[in-house]
Write an enzyme that holds these catalytic residues in place. Structure first.
Site, PDB file in Angstrom:
ATOM      1  N   CYS A  12      13.673  -7.005  -6.481  1.00  0.00           N
ATOM      2  CA  CYS A  12      13.411  -5.572  -6.272  1.00  0.00           C
ATOM      3  C   CYS A  12      14.674  -4.728  -6.404  1.00  0.00           C
ATOM      4  O   CYS A  12      14.599  -3.506  -6.479  1.00  0.00           O
ATOM      5  CB  CYS A  12      12.751  -5.334  -4.909  1.00  0.00           C
ATOM      6  SG  CYS A  12      11.098  -6.038  -4.814  1.00  0.00           S
ATOM      7  N   HIS A  56       5.384   8.637 -14.554  1.00  0.00           N
ATOM      8  CA  HIS A  56       6.293   8.224 -15.627  1.00  0.00           C
ATOM      9  C   HIS A  56       7.722   8.727 -15.411  1.00  0.00           C
ATOM     10  O   HIS A  56       8.360   9.246 -16.325  1.00  0.00           O
ATOM     11  CB  HIS A  56       5.746   8.618 -17.002  1.00  0.00           C
ATOM     12  CG  HIS A  56       4.657   7.698 -17.444  1.00  0.00           C
ATOM     13  ND1 HIS A  56       3.367   7.822 -16.996  1.00  0.00           N
ATOM     14  CD2 HIS A  56       4.678   6.615 -18.252  1.00  0.00           C
ATOM     15  CE1 HIS A  56       2.631   6.858 -17.512  1.00  0.00           C
ATOM     16  NE2 HIS A  56       3.404   6.107 -18.286  1.00  0.00           N
ATOM     17  N   GLU A  60       2.372  -0.174  -3.578  1.00  0.00           N
ATOM     18  CA  GLU A  60       2.977  -0.646  -4.826  1.00  0.00           C
ATOM     19  C   GLU A  60       2.146  -1.770  -5.427  1.00  0.00           C
ATOM     20  O   GLU A  60       2.211  -2.011  -6.626  1.00  0.00           O
ATOM     21  CB  GLU A  60       4.378  -1.194  -4.566  1.00  0.00           C
ATOM     22  CG  GLU A  60       5.371  -0.170  -4.137  1.00  0.00           C
ATOM     23  CD  GLU A  60       6.743  -0.779  -3.886  1.00  0.00           C
ATOM     24  OE1 GLU A  60       7.706  -0.010  -3.901  1.00  0.00           O
ATOM     25  OE2 GLU A  60       6.862  -1.999  -3.681  1.00  0.00           O
TER      26      GLU A  60
END
Length: 129
Positions: free
Chosen positions: A25, A76, A118
């Site tokens: 991560c 994005h 997530e």
């Protein structure tokens, strides 16, 4: 006293890394984030899009983060480049950022709860009493 709750859920795609994280991560990677926002009030309101006091909060206002980053949302983007200083890119801090930014556009008495995921199995939730 009456109480209304509206809840909306949406997704956006973004990349990030967790600063100083010892593991995968800590490298740039992406997620399709799922966001669930609940707004609660005892008084209905007008909105930027509707002049009549007939809603808790406009869904369009609650879903601002779904917009493309070039239109003021988070879709994005690279979160590390968009979130202001003081917000890390963990799900917990993304939930707080979305909460803080959304709360500024709503009447003060509306209570918010923001959950961010997530992955399908893991959620972080933020609300402020």
């Amino acid at each position: 006293m009456p109480k209304w709750t509206v809840t909306t859920e949406f997704t956006f795609n973004a990349a990030h890394w967790i600063r100083d994280y010892d593991g995968p991560c800590g490298r740039m990677h992406g997620h399709t984030y799922t966001v669930r926002i609940s707004a609660i009030t005892s008084q209905l309101h007008a909105s930027e899009f509707c002049p009549h006091p007939v809603m808790v909060a406009d869904f369009r206002t609650l879903k601002w983060a779904k917009k493309d980053v070039l239109k003021g949302g988070l879709d994005h983007c690279v979160l590390n480049e968009v979130l202001p200083e003081g917000y890390e890119t963990t799900a917990e801090m993304i939930a707080k950022y979305i909460y803080d930014k959304t709360k500024k556009d709503l009447p003060a008495e509306i209570k918010l709860k923001v959950a961010v995921s997530e992955t399908p199995n893991s959620w972080a939730e933020y609300e402020d009493d």
